[in-house]
Scaffold this motif. Sequence first.
Motif, PDB file in Angstrom:
ATOM      1  N   THR A 143       0.832  -1.216   0.000  1.00 47.12           N
ATOM      2  CA  THR A 143       0.000   0.000   0.000  1.00 47.12           C
ATOM      3  C   THR A 143       0.862   1.260   0.000  1.00 47.12           C
ATOM      4  N   GLU A 146       2.056   1.609  -3.546  1.00 41.00           N
ATOM      5  CA  GLU A 146       0.930   1.978  -4.408  1.00 41.00           C
ATOM      6  C   GLU A 146       0.578   3.457  -4.234  1.00 41.00           C
ATOM      7  N   ASN A 147       0.530   3.910  -2.996  1.00 39.09           N
ATOM      8  CA  ASN A 147       0.188   5.318  -2.727  1.00 39.09           C
ATOM      9  C   ASN A 147       1.247   6.282  -3.231  1.00 39.09           C
ATOM     10  N   ASN A 148       2.482   5.770  -3.404  1.00 40.08           N
ATOM     11  CA  ASN A 148       3.561   6.588  -3.950  1.00 40.08           C
ATOM     12  C   ASN A 148       3.766   6.339  -5.445  1.00 40.08           C
TER      13      ASN A 148
END
Length: 244
Positions: A143, A146-148
């Motif tokens: 996560t 993914e968020n980066n």
Amino acid sequence: GAFDLAFQNYCHNEALVAEDICLQILEKYPDQPDTLHLVGIISHKMGKLGQAADLISRALEIKTKFPEAHNNLGTVFRDLGKLEEAIVCYQEAIFYHPEYDEAYYNLGNTYGQLADFSKAEESYRKAISLRPNFPEAYYNLGTIFENNFKLEEAEKYYKQAIALKPDFADAYNNLGIVLGDLRKLNESEICYKKIIALNSNFAEAYHNLGNNLEQQGKLKNAQMNYEKAIIIFYQSFNINNFLL
């Protein structure tokens, strides 16, 4: 002894019986740290967060070198929204037990809540180095990436989480999203179908599968999945409203 009986009851989901035994012990021995700690855990489980914090803190006043109590107090503070205090507790747990993988994992979660993603990543990596078969730590690393927008890295960690926990629906869902963003639509479709096989009431999976199929030009199948997602959502909404 009495404490062992209390702990066995707690482990068998007989929290009220365990609590009653602990309170009887504390009437005779009010400074018994293991008992104070267990009652604190039970209070936390029952949602009595302030009481849990007080009881576990009392246990730690009596027995400072108690890594499990530091870790559990950290989780109580985290649930109270006292994130900085939680971090101190997890660090204390690690100080007394340097190979405490669960404390590193909890530390990662708390840094994540504070949006300190570099420290969160470092904590998860340490947890994994201590416990290589730790699917939740791999998932949370995924996560972060993914968020980066580091999608290839996220893909790798979600796949590792699934390899360790083949029924990990949330990991399949996030992997499906990442694969879709990477334009690997067939692989993404397989992920969503796998979730639905695991949990036929996962509305988000039907919605995401509909989106995936729409991108592939399979419009009739896409519409069917969107409709299924809507039905599940409204069924869940109505049940929840009825329960309230």
